[in-house]
Structure formats: C-alpha cells, structure tokens
Design an enzyme around this catalytic site. Structure first.
Site, PDB file in Angstrom:
ATOM      1  N   LYS A 153     -18.380  -6.129  -2.322  1.00 53.92           N
ATOM      2  CA  LYS A 153     -19.066  -7.356  -2.757  1.00 53.92           C
ATOM      3  C   LYS A 153     -18.608  -8.484  -1.861  1.00 53.92           C
ATOM      4  CE  LYS A 153     -17.862  -9.821  -6.630  1.00 53.92           C
ATOM      5  NZ  LYS A 153     -17.501 -11.119  -6.024  1.00 53.92           N
ATOM      6  N   ASP A 167     -13.943  -6.125  -3.662  1.00 54.81           N
ATOM      7  CA  ASP A 167     -14.328  -7.496  -3.298  1.00 54.81           C
ATOM      8  C   ASP A 167     -13.749  -7.865  -1.926  1.00 54.81           C
ATOM      9  OD1 ASP A 167     -15.729  -9.715  -4.051  1.00 54.81           O
ATOM     10  OD2 ASP A 167     -14.297 -10.386  -5.578  1.00 54.81           O
ATOM     11  N   GLU A 209     -23.131 -16.125 -10.811  1.00 53.86           N
ATOM     12  CA  GLU A 209     -22.001 -16.679 -11.567  1.00 53.86           C
ATOM     13  C   GLU A 209     -22.262 -18.140 -11.928  1.00 53.86           C
ATOM     14  OE1 GLU A 209     -18.100 -15.817 -10.039  1.00 53.86           O
ATOM     15  OE2 GLU A 209     -17.132 -17.282 -11.372  1.00 53.86           O
ATOM     16  N   ASP A 239     -11.541 -10.309  -6.303  1.00 55.97           N
ATOM     17  CA  ASP A 239     -10.472 -11.108  -5.672  1.00 55.97           C
ATOM     18  C   ASP A 239      -9.834 -12.044  -6.701  1.00 55.97           C
ATOM     19  OD1 ASP A 239     -12.541 -12.920  -5.950  1.00 55.97           O
ATOM     20  OD2 ASP A 239     -12.442 -13.677  -3.892  1.00 55.97           O
ATOM     21  N   SER A 240     -10.383 -12.043  -7.928  1.00 57.62           N
ATOM     22  CA  SER A 240      -9.749 -12.771  -9.030  1.00 57.62           C
ATOM     23  C   SER A 240      -8.347 -12.224  -9.287  1.00 57.62           C
ATOM     24  CB  SER A 240     -10.601 -12.667 -10.307  1.00 57.62           C
ATOM     25  OG  SER A 240     -10.968 -11.329 -10.564  1.00 57.62           O
ATOM     26  N   GLU A 248     -19.148 -12.888  -1.146  1.00 57.41           N
ATOM     27  CA  GLU A 248     -19.682 -14.150  -1.686  1.00 57.41           C
ATOM     28  C   GLU A 248     -20.526 -14.897  -0.659  1.00 57.41           C
ATOM     29  OE1 GLU A 248     -16.760 -16.724  -3.467  1.00 57.41           O
ATOM     30  OE2 GLU A 248     -15.939 -15.109  -4.718  1.00 57.41           O
TER      31      GLU A 248
HETATM   32  O1  KIV Z   1     -13.391 -11.678  -8.449  1.00 54.95           O
HETATM   33  C1  KIV Z   1     -14.026 -11.520  -9.489  1.00 54.95           C
HETATM   34  O2  KIV Z   1     -13.465 -11.179 -10.549  1.00 54.95           O
HETATM   35  C2  KIV Z   1     -15.455 -11.765  -9.455  1.00 54.95           C
HETATM   36  C3  KIV Z   1     -16.212 -11.691 -10.751  1.00 54.95           C
HETATM   37  C4  KIV Z   1     -15.873 -12.816 -11.629  1.00 54.95           C
HETATM   38  C5  KIV Z   1     -17.663 -11.566 -10.533  1.00 54.95           C
HETATM   39  O3  KIV Z   1     -15.993 -12.017  -8.430  1.00 54.95           O
END
Ligand code: KIV
Length: 262
Positions: free
Chosen positions: A111, A82, A180, A43-44, A113
């Site tokens: 994934k 994500d 992280e 989600d970055s 959080e």
């Molecule tokens: O969204 C992302 O890029 C991440 C990584 C930094 C682990 O969650």
C-alpha cells in the site's frame, strides 16, 4: 486465503471486506484463526509499536521486520505491507528494492499513500507482479503538508480532487483503495464511480470494506479516540485487571500454586 481477485468478487456481490492492522507474530496468529479477510501491516506501527508521535518515523527496516513477523503468524491471510514515508519517492532502483523487501518479508501486496506523482511507479509495480493498494484522503505521511490530522474532501473542489485521484489510481492499476477520513457522501460517490474496491476508515458505511487499527478496536490505546473508532472491547482495562491479578497473586503467595510447580 483471500486473493487479490476476491476483492473484486466481493464488490460485485456486495459482501463487505474486513481489514485490520497487525504488527506482531502473536496477534497475527490470533487473527489467523478469525474470519477477518486481510491484514495491513500499516506504518501506524511507528506509533502503536514504537511510540512515535506520527508515521513519518516508520522506516523500511521496521516495516520489513514487522511484515515478516505477521507473515509467520498469519499464514492463511492476505497481507498488505505499507510503504513508509518517502520509500517510494526515490530512484526506481531504490523504490523497487523497498517493495522487494516487503514482498520478500511475506506481503502479498503493498500500500502506498497519495496519487500525485505515484501513478507511473504503481503501473510499473503492477506490471511487475506486485498488487498495489492506494490510499487517499487523510494520508498521515502528508501530516506536515496537510497541517494536521484533518478530514479531507469537505469542499466541492477538494472532493472533486479526491475523485480524480481515485480514478487515476484505478487507471494506474491499483486493486483497491483506502479512503481515510473523508465525508461519507464523498466516499460513497468514489465507491460508486470506481470498479475497484474502496476500504474506508472514517469514511462512512458505504465503502466496499472497513479497516481499523488493532489497538484502537481492542481499546488498548487510551490516548486516542477519534469519532470513527469503535472500541469492540475495553482492552486497556482488561489487561490492567489481568496484570494486577498476577501481581496480587504473587504478593499473596497464591501463585504459583501446586499445579504450576515441577
Ligand atoms: O498505517 C495504517 O495503519 C493505515 C491504516 C489506518 C489505513 O494506513
């Protein structure tokens, strides 16, 4: 292609797992030809691809669109999609619809959080055939709760809490866990205690694998250089040089030359 089973095998053999973020088709096609083990459509992307100041702006539509693009480019890679902010904190039906969108866009796992309040849903996903990667420590979706991007688990008490969260995620059925921005000693302890693999970012060298953001490791992001990033090339300088070379060649009428003309 790496599968969910290979994560375990790599932990057992001590071979490090390599993960990188990716958000678009062209980059994914390049990564597909590398030895990288797996790709995270993180989600970055809200920040790297859309220019938002945090990941809270990532939406399900964005995640599905970018996951589909990456999946078309990296056909031989294990892809983790994500789950964006709050997308797994709604009703079961809505949560499942969000997971379905990512899996049908081409993700092989999702994934999400945080541990607290998520373990029941994670078990439900695992029992439904969806591999889940956990993510604890500095969880950027909790930015407003954490009061900033700060290293987590620095006190004895918070390190113990992280270990408890990691164990809860393992028990819920996660196949792997991102750690992280936690002290290396804390990440080492969690890695040793867990049967599942840990993937670190800013978590020292002893995790079972490492993940970095594509733009960070290629040096494309000039405004972000935390301690844990190594720029494996100066991408911003190389791109600037190439674009200036192109602009100059057009201005001097050196490009296009005979070989580029029909
Ligand atoms: O969204 C992302 O890029 C991440 C990584 C930094 C682990 O969650």
């Amino acid at each position: 292609m790496m599968t969910v089973c290979d994560f375990q095998a790599k932990k057992a053999s001590g071979e490090k797992i390599t993960m990188i973020t990716c958000y678009d088709f062209t980059s994914a096609a390049i990564l597909n030809k590398t030895s990288i083990d797996c790709i995270l459509v993180g989600d970055s992307l809200a920040m790297t691809m859309h220019g938002f100041s945090d990941t809270i702006s990532a939406t399900m539509d964005m995640m599905a669109l970018h996951t589909a693009a990456v999946s078309r480019g990296a056909k031989d890679k294990f892809i983790i999609g994500d789950m964006p902010f709050l997308s797994f904190r709604s009703s079961l039906n809505e949560n499942i619809a969000a997971v379905r969108a990512l899996m049908q866009a081409g993700a092989h796992a999702v994934k999400l959080e945080g541990a607290n309040g998520n373990t029941e849903f994670i078990s439900h996903l695992v029992h439904s055939g969806v591999p889940v990667m956990g993510h604890i420590g500095l969880t950027p979706q909790f930015l407003n709760q954490l009061g900033g991007y700060k290293v987590q688990g620095k006190t004895e008490e918070s390190a113990k809490r992280l270990l408890e969260e990691a164990i809860a995620l393992e028990e819920a059925g996660c196949f792997s866990l991102v750690l992280e921005c936690v002290p290396a000693a804390v990440a080492t302890r969690i890695t040793q205690q867990l049967k599942i693999t840990t993937i670190g970012i800013g978590a020292g060298a002893e995790t079972d694998g490492q993940v970095l953001v594509f733009q960070d490791l290629l040096g494309l992001n000039t405004s972000f250089s935390p301690k844990f990033v190594r720029k494996f090339m100066d991408g911003a300088a190389l791109v600037t040089q190439a674009v200036e070379g192109y602009a100059q060649s057009v201005k001097t009428k050196e490009f296009p030359s005979h070989e580029h003309c029909y």
